[in-house]
Write an enzyme that holds these catalytic residues in place. Structure first.
Site, PDB file in Angstrom:
ATOM      1  N   ASP A  83       0.836  -1.198   0.000  1.00 24.52           N
ATOM      2  CA  ASP A  83       0.000   0.000   0.000  1.00 24.52           C
ATOM      3  C   ASP A  83       0.872   1.251   0.000  1.00 24.52           C
ATOM      4  OD1 ASP A  83      -2.851   1.188   0.622  1.00 24.52           O
ATOM      5  OD2 ASP A  83      -1.433   2.255   1.899  1.00 24.52           O
ATOM      6  N   LYS A 113      -2.714   5.889  -4.454  1.00 22.02           N
ATOM      7  CA  LYS A 113      -3.844   6.792  -4.184  1.00 22.02           C
ATOM      8  C   LYS A 113      -3.609   8.158  -4.826  1.00 22.02           C
ATOM      9  CE  LYS A 113      -3.660   4.665   0.405  1.00 22.02           C
ATOM     10  NZ  LYS A 113      -2.261   4.571   0.811  1.00 22.02           N
ATOM     11  N   HIS A 146      -7.590   9.466  -1.930  1.00 18.74           N
ATOM     12  CA  HIS A 146      -6.911   9.446  -0.627  1.00 18.74           C
ATOM     13  C   HIS A 146      -7.757  10.069   0.493  1.00 18.74           C
ATOM     14  CE1 HIS A 146      -2.545   9.091   0.968  1.00 18.74           C
ATOM     15  NE2 HIS A 146      -3.406   8.882   1.940  1.00 18.74           N
TER      16      HIS A 146
HETATM   17  N1  LIG Z   1      -5.225   6.241   3.586  1.00 14.48           N
HETATM   18  C1  LIG Z   1      -4.670   6.966   4.508  1.00 14.48           C
HETATM   19  O1  LIG Z   1      -5.013   8.147   4.715  1.00 14.48           O
HETATM   20  C2  LIG Z   1      -3.574   6.394   5.327  1.00 14.48           C
HETATM   21  C3  LIG Z   1      -3.090   7.082   6.457  1.00 14.48           C
HETATM   22  C4  LIG Z   1      -2.083   6.501   7.208  1.00 14.48           C
HETATM   23  C5  LIG Z   1      -1.581   5.270   6.852  1.00 14.48           C
HETATM   24  N2  LIG Z   1      -2.035   4.620   5.731  1.00 14.48           N
HETATM   25  C6  LIG Z   1      -1.492   3.332   5.304  1.00 14.48           C
HETATM   26  O2  LIG Z   1      -1.565   2.413   6.406  1.00 14.48           O
HETATM   27  C7  LIG Z   1      -0.256   1.904   6.685  1.00 14.48           C
HETATM   28  C8  LIG Z   1      -0.104   1.582   8.152  1.00 14.48           C
HETATM   29  O3  LIG Z   1      -0.352   2.709   8.939  1.00 14.48           O
HETATM   30  P1  LIG Z   1       0.806   3.536   9.693  1.00 14.48           P
HETATM   31  O4  LIG Z   1       2.093   3.403   8.963  1.00 14.48           O
HETATM   32  O5  LIG Z   1       0.288   4.908   9.911  1.00 14.48           O
HETATM   33  O6  LIG Z   1       0.878   2.904  11.129  1.00 14.48           O
HETATM   34  P2  LIG Z   1       0.912   1.430  11.798  1.00 14.48           P
HETATM   35  O7  LIG Z   1       1.112   0.374  10.781  1.00 14.48           O
HETATM   36  O8  LIG Z   1      -0.239   1.373  12.701  1.00 14.48           O
HETATM   37  O9  LIG Z   1       2.177   1.533  12.727  1.00 14.48           O
HETATM   38  C9  LIG Z   1       3.464   1.687  12.237  1.00 14.48           C
HETATM   39  C10 LIG Z   1       4.380   1.966  13.435  1.00 14.48           C
HETATM   40  O10 LIG Z   1       4.361   0.849  14.309  1.00 14.48           O
HETATM   41  C11 LIG Z   1       5.675   0.306  14.442  1.00 14.48           C
HETATM   42  N3  LIG Z   1       5.533  -1.156  14.395  1.00 14.48           N
HETATM   43  C12 LIG Z   1       5.359  -1.951  13.329  1.00 14.48           C
HETATM   44  N4  LIG Z   1       5.226  -3.228  13.686  1.00 14.48           N
HETATM   45  C13 LIG Z   1       5.335  -3.253  15.031  1.00 14.48           C
HETATM   46  C14 LIG Z   1       5.287  -4.298  15.985  1.00 14.48           C
HETATM   47  N5  LIG Z   1       5.103  -5.573  15.619  1.00 14.48           N
HETATM   48  N6  LIG Z   1       5.442  -3.974  17.287  1.00 14.48           N
HETATM   49  C15 LIG Z   1       5.620  -2.689  17.668  1.00 14.48           C
HETATM   50  N7  LIG Z   1       5.675  -1.654  16.811  1.00 14.48           N
HETATM   51  C16 LIG Z   1       5.522  -1.937  15.489  1.00 14.48           C
HETATM   52  C17 LIG Z   1       6.463   0.835  13.270  1.00 14.48           C
HETATM   53  O11 LIG Z   1       7.823   0.994  13.589  1.00 14.48           O
HETATM   54  P3  LIG Z   1       8.989   0.294  12.714  1.00 14.48           P
HETATM   55  O12 LIG Z   1       8.797   0.718  11.302  1.00 14.48           O
HETATM   56  O13 LIG Z   1      10.224   0.831  13.332  1.00 14.48           O
HETATM   57  O14 LIG Z   1       8.804  -1.180  12.918  1.00 14.48           O
HETATM   58  C18 LIG Z   1       5.802   2.206  13.038  1.00 14.48           C
HETATM   59  O15 LIG Z   1       6.337   3.151  13.929  1.00 14.48           O
HETATM   60  C19 LIG Z   1       0.643   3.038   6.192  1.00 14.48           C
HETATM   61  O16 LIG Z   1       1.994   2.656   6.087  1.00 14.48           O
HETATM   62  C20 LIG Z   1      -0.025   3.404   4.900  1.00 14.48           C
HETATM   63  O17 LIG Z   1       0.281   2.482   3.881  1.00 14.48           O
HETATM   64  C21 LIG Z   1      -3.030   5.171   4.976  1.00 14.48           C
END
Ligand SMILES: NC(=O)c1ccc[n+]([C@@H]2O[C@H](COP(=O)([O-])OP(=O)(O)OC[C@H]3O[C@@H](n4cnc5c(N)ncnc54)[C@H](OP(=O)(O)O)[C@@H]3O)[C@@H](O)[C@H]2O)c1
Length: 309
Positions: A83, A113, A146
């Protein structure tokens, strides 16, 4: 080769209808049968396209080596869905990782997106072409609006419908749409969105939105499923002990059992693997309920009804 959408059926259902009468069976929750048991398992979208239940998010993953290495590592482990988004500024790296992964293009599911400033009909078509080129792909699996930019998203959706009909994308959807945005779009769209990607986690359980999406056969997808790493919650730790899993695995398994597609992000190879080890255990119904009860309507990201970007 582009996709022949008509061969997938379900191109349109005439005018979009809220509360369509077809029934849809949900795999896990109803009956408590563990159906999602492999990283290769996929949600079947309304048009027949398979979308892996687990994907790999790359928000804030730096363009260049960081994103290339992370995506390659994820694919090596077995993730097949990535993604990204134009605004993440890492589409080139994602494309390079895909090409170097050794996995056939058709086995992967790539989402990108259209960013807010590109919304509108002609500008969305241009933005799509720019993303497609950066990714170096002939087609995109899922293209999303988005954010619901007022006065713009309906025109943007027309562009996505055009791309879908032409076979440039296998599925189209939206992101950060609340029920009222979806109702508004459904009133006069030709193609019903196949996916809605929203912030979703135990502190923001989005019950009404999830129910609405189910009723309308729109697959819900969780962004920030790990609450951006804010996993220090006693119930998660307690359930982690009970199931011999980490808090992250408990949350991601909860997504699967609610039949919500989930896309955790990590740049850490150990955590990339950890987040994928969620297919060999099942949360009991009472524990699903405990996780549901954590809801505080808390957002780590922006509110779709009040954003200024
Ligand atoms: N459509 C939208 O508006 C929108 C908005 C936000 C996000 N997204 C998408 O959703 C994806 C995921 O959301 P996100 O990146 O915001 O947050 P997330 O996946 O909820 O969390 C990522 C964070 O958690 C840490 N992490 C990952 N695995 C872990 C584990 N097993 N234990 C503890 N910590 C862990 C990561 O650190 P490390 O990298 O250091 O492991 C990073 O700091 C995004 O990457 C993006 O593709 C979409």
């Amino acid at each position: 080769m582009r996709f022949n959408v008509s061969s997938l059926g379900w191109l349109t259902a005439g005018r979009c209808r809220i509360g369509a009468s077809e029934t849809i069976s949900y795999n896990g929750v109803n009956g408590g049968v563990l159906m999602i048991k492999s990283i290769a398992d996929a949600a079947i979208l309304r048009n027949g396209v398979h979308m892996p239940w687990l994907g790999f998010g790359v928000f804030k993953v730096k363009e260049g080596d960081e994103v290339i290495n992370s995506v390659k590592q994820a694919i090596r482990i077995g993730y097949r869905s990535i993604d990204t988004a134009a605004v993440y500024a890492n589409e080139k790296g994602v494309g390079k990782a895909i090409r170097e992964s050794g996995v056939a293009r058709e086995e992967l599911f790539i989402t990108t997106k259209v960013w807010n400033t590109d919304q509108g009909f002609a500008s969305t078509l241009q933005a799509f072409e720019a993303s497609r080129k950066k990714l170096g792909l002939e087609y995109i699996d899922l293209y999303l609006i988005h954010w619901p930019v007022k006065e713009k998203y309906k025109e943007t959706w027309k562009a996505l419908e055009k791309l879908y009909k032409e076979g440039a994308v296998r599925a189209i959807g939206v992101s950060n749409f609340q029920i009222h945005h979806l109702r508004d779009l459904l009133e006069n769209c030709e193609v019903v969105p196949l996916v809605n990607q929203v912030e979703f986690h135990p502190l923001l359980t989005q019950k009404e939105l999830l129910a609405f999406c189910r009723e309308n056969h729109i697959q819900l997808e969780a962004w920030s499923p790990l609450m951006r790493g804010n996993l220090d919650i006693p119930v998660l730790k307690e359930l982690g002990k009970k199931y011999q899993r980490t808090p992250a695995q408990i949350v991601l398994r909860w997504d699967l059992q609610l039949e919500v597609v989930t896309i955790p992000k990590s740049i850490n190879p150990r955590r990339i693997a950890e987040n994928a080890r969620i297919f060999d255990f099942e949360l009991a119904e009472e524990d699903i309920k405990r996780l549901d009860a954590l809801n505080e309507n808390k957002r780590f990201g922006s509110d779709p009804d009040n954003f200024n970007f």
